[in-house]
Structures are given as C-alpha cells and as structure tokens.
Design a protein around this motif. Structure first.
Motif, PDB file in Angstrom:
ATOM      1  N   LYS A 194       0.831  -1.195   0.000  1.00 59.13           N
ATOM      2  CA  LYS A 194       0.000   0.000   0.000  1.00 59.13           C
ATOM      3  C   LYS A 194       0.875   1.257   0.000  1.00 59.13           C
ATOM      4  O   LYS A 194       1.936   1.289   0.633  1.00 59.13           O
ATOM      5  N   ASP A 195       0.413   2.245  -0.704  1.00 59.37           N
ATOM      6  CA  ASP A 195       1.122   3.518  -0.771  1.00 59.37           C
ATOM      7  C   ASP A 195       0.850   4.288   0.512  1.00 59.37           C
ATOM      8  O   ASP A 195      -0.282   4.689   0.771  1.00 59.37           O
ATOM      9  N   GLY A 196       1.882   4.495   1.315  1.00 62.99           N
ATOM     10  CA  GLY A 196       1.704   5.181   2.585  1.00 62.99           C
ATOM     11  C   GLY A 196       2.003   6.661   2.526  1.00 62.99           C
ATOM     12  O   GLY A 196       2.338   7.265   3.543  1.00 62.99           O
ATOM     13  N   SER A 197       1.890   7.250   1.340  1.00 67.57           N
ATOM     14  CA  SER A 197       2.178   8.678   1.210  1.00 67.57           C
ATOM     15  C   SER A 197       1.182   9.493   2.029  1.00 67.57           C
ATOM     16  O   SER A 197       0.140   8.986   2.466  1.00 67.57           O
ATOM     17  N   GLY A 198       1.468  10.756   2.200  1.00 67.30           N
ATOM     18  CA  GLY A 198       0.622  11.601   3.018  1.00 67.30           C
ATOM     19  C   GLY A 198      -0.819  11.632   2.567  1.00 67.30           C
ATOM     20  O   GLY A 198      -1.748  11.648   3.380  1.00 67.30           O
ATOM     21  N   THR A 199      -1.057  11.622   1.243  1.00 68.73           N
ATOM     22  CA  THR A 199      -2.421  11.671   0.715  1.00 68.73           C
ATOM     23  C   THR A 199      -3.204  10.436   1.111  1.00 68.73           C
ATOM     24  O   THR A 199      -4.361  10.527   1.549  1.00 68.73           O
ATOM     25  N   LYS A 200      -2.592   9.267   0.965  1.00 69.63           N
ATOM     26  CA  LYS A 200      -3.285   8.026   1.292  1.00 69.63           C
ATOM     27  C   LYS A 200      -3.521   7.918   2.786  1.00 69.63           C
ATOM     28  O   LYS A 200      -4.609   7.506   3.234  1.00 69.63           O
ATOM     29  N   SER A 201      -2.529   8.255   3.575  1.00 69.38           N
ATOM     30  CA  SER A 201      -2.690   8.204   5.028  1.00 69.38           C
ATOM     31  C   SER A 201      -3.808   9.134   5.479  1.00 69.38           C
ATOM     32  O   SER A 201      -4.613   8.788   6.349  1.00 69.38           O
TER      33      SER A 201
END
Length: 378
Positions: free
Chosen positions: A344-351
């Motif tokens: 999973k992409d844990g970038s700021g947007t996804k978080s």
C-alpha cells in the motif's frame, strides 16, 4: 535486489500470446497462451502517479509478506522480464477494447506503464486453470451481489470420467476490529463502513468477524451471504450451491488462513490509523493495510476417474496443498490461496484518506448507532 537476475526466470516477448482478462485500479491481468506459463496469469502495472513499481511490489511480497504465511497460503508468483514492444502493443489493444465497449468505461484512458521492464506471473486460481485432458463440458463465472465476490466453475466430462471445479473469490477485509473504534462498538470496521457508504443496507452481507469467530452458526451465516440461492450453477453437477455451502463452512472453521490474516492485522497495526505516526515509513503498518485488502481464492475440486469414485477423488487431489472434506459420502479437495498482496502507498495523501474514514466513522456514530436493517456484529 542483488539477486534480481535469478528472480526473473522467464521473458514475455510476444503480445499475441496474451489475452485481456480483467483489470483493477492499478493492474491489468492477462491470460497466457504460451503453454510453459499457462498455469499463471500475467499481472502488469498501469502508469499511475505515486504507485509502486512492479519491482517494489515483488520484493515487498517476497521480503515482508511471504514470511508471514505458511507456503501453501499465498498464490505463487514469479518475476518475468518484458520486451518493451509488448507493452506498446498491449496499449494499442486497450484502445480497441475501449472502442468496442469491452473495457469498463471507468478504466478508459489508463494505460500500461511502458517504462516498466518487468511483470509478475501469478498462480492462476480460476476454475478453468485446473489441468485435465478431459474436454470442457461447460464453465461459467458470475459476480455475487452483496458480497463483492465472484464464483467461477468448470465441468469437464468424457465417457464416465468427470472433473468439477468451483472457485470462490472474495475479499476477507478487516478480520480484527479497528483499533480506532470506541470501546462500546456494535459494528466491525467493515460493516460500519458499509453502513456509512449506504451500500447493501437492505440485505445481509458477510461480516468478516464471523469468518474467524469459531462459531459454526456465524460461519454458516457468512457463507450463506457469500453463496446466495440465486447463483446460476447448472443442475446435475456435484458442486451444487447447497454442497458448496457445507464444504465452505467446514473449511473456513478449520483452516488457519483467515486466523493467520487476523493475527497479522492485529500484530502489525498496534496503534490504529488515526494515531499512526510516520505511517508512510512503517513497514508493519503498511503490511497491515495490505493484508486488509487482499483477495482469497477458495478452490473446490471433485473428480471421478474410475468406478471407486470416492477413493479416487481423495487420492487424485492429495497434493499436500488441499484439505479433503467429505459431504454426502463424497470427497472434495479444498484449498485457499491469498493474492493481491500489493504494498500500500503510505504517502501523506493516502494516510490522510485512511484517517478521514476513521474520523467520519467515529464522528457519525457508525460503530455504535442502532440499525433496524443490519444486526450488530458484536
């Protein structure tokens, strides 16, 4: 990635050997006519911003996901090299699929990433993939309303010999309650989210907590939701809906697959989504989110190869990877593999998206409010 060379043991050089099967938000799946790779499906990555590369997905699975499971719980996967011309040709074919109305309209405009040099061969768990010299009598695939599941089936038969295969494909989702749910919760995270989104409010859909409850009654309830009466399986087959329900109930109660998933979800997410700090860098947290969105393939096989049909069915499928379940005096070989274990992409947007869902579920009382249509999970 020093052993990348030996990880990629094959190469795809001919686009004509690939047939479009299905696609998701990040990947497109192809069937391979090349007999050497026919037991696999080819998964190729789309060109999307901020999505992990094929190598990121492969090595995350190899190094962080596979060690958490017994070897027979996860669909096998191999890295494969791609000729650049193959991806360019497949993108042209996507345009054709769009013009012919075959491709889902919401996927229009997305293409394969031609900068990729690798794809992933994933074990083909569909009903038609089971090898046999028997000719196909009929096969089918149908989506199951209300469960986000798919049932595929295939029947091969010739001169008294028969092979029947059914595969139930579904997402187990959150098998452990969210750490962000209030202490007085009535609904699990999955059911609370369904209610929040107002989907399937008038009918029962399976509750993930039922799958790992250890209660036959609760497991049976979920199996009835996963396999409703209105399925179009042809009559005259051994794998009727009623038998499939009994087989699945016995299998789910005894298998370690879903218990293992629940344990990983619990262990890898200690603080919950709202309080997860630095989640974009936390391998454990991303692992928990990954296994919460994986797909389970439960495959059921019945075969008749000689006069002693019960004995032969048991011996034919004794591959060390299947559980044998007896129903009505017949043996069925059952196995389950997990797939779609992409990092999973844990970038700021996804978080921020994950956190906003939890905040909305709590603020709206979706974990705790009463509901006349949907019974509490607890």
């Amino acid at each position: 990635m020093s052993n990348l060379a030996e990880s990629a043991t094959a190469e795809i050089t001919d686009a004509s050997s690939l047939t479009f099967v299905a696609e998701g938000a990040a990947n497109i799946i192809y069937k391979i006519s090349d007999h050497r790779n026919s037991v696999y499906l080819l998964r190729l990555r789309k060109k999307l911003p901020s999505h992990p590369s094929t190598l990121d997905v492969y090595f995350f699975n190899r190094d962080h996901i596979l060690p958490l499971f017994a070897p027979d719980m996860v669909a096998s996967m191999q890295l494969v090299k791609l000729d650049g011309a193959v991806l360019q040709q497949l993108n042209k074919e996507l345009d054709v699929l769009e013009s012919e109305g075959i491709r889902d309209q919401k996927r229009h405009g997305t293409v394969l990433d031609t900068s990729e040099s690798y794809g992933i061969l994933v074990e083909n768990m569909t009903a038609e993939s089971v090898r046999s010299d028997l000719p196909m009598k009929f096969s089918g695939r149908e989506e199951i309303m209300g469960s986000s599941g798919v049932l595929s089936y295939a029947v091969r038969e010739d001169r008294g010999k028969k092979l029947e295969v059914s595969v139930l494909e579904f997402k187990p989702k959150w098998l452990i309650q969210s750490k962000d749910a209030p202490a007085n919760w009535k609904y699990c995270r999955t059911c609370a989210l369904r209610r929040y989104r107002a989907k399937d409010a008038s009918e029962y859909v399976f509750c993930p907590l039922d799958l790992v409850s250890g209660s036959r009654q609760r497991v049976e309830k979920s199996v009835r939701a996963l396999l409703p009466n209105q399925l179009n399986i042809k009559t005259g087959t051994m794998l009727t809906v009623e038998r499939l329900r009994r087989i699945l109930t016995d299998f789910i109660i005894n298998t370690e697959v879903f218990k293992t998933l629940a344990h990983i979800q619990d262990k890898m997410d200690k603080n919950g989504i709202i309080d997860a700090s630095g989640s974009e860098e936390s391998t454990d947290f991303l692992t928990a989110m990954t296994v919460r969105d994986c797909t389970a393939f439960v495959r059921i096989i019945y075969s008749e190869l000689n006069e002693d049909k019960t004995r032969e069915t048991k011996e034919c499928n004794a591959d060390g990877r299947s559980t044998h379940i007896e129903v009505d005096g017949y043996y069925f070989a059952v196995s389950c593999r997990l797939a779609d274990l992409d990092i999973k992409d844990g970038s700021g947007t996804k978080s921020a998206y994950w956190q906003s869902i939890e905040n909305n579920l709590n603020a709206g009382g979706w974990y705790t409010s009463d509901d006349a249509l949907v019974a509490p999970c607890r």
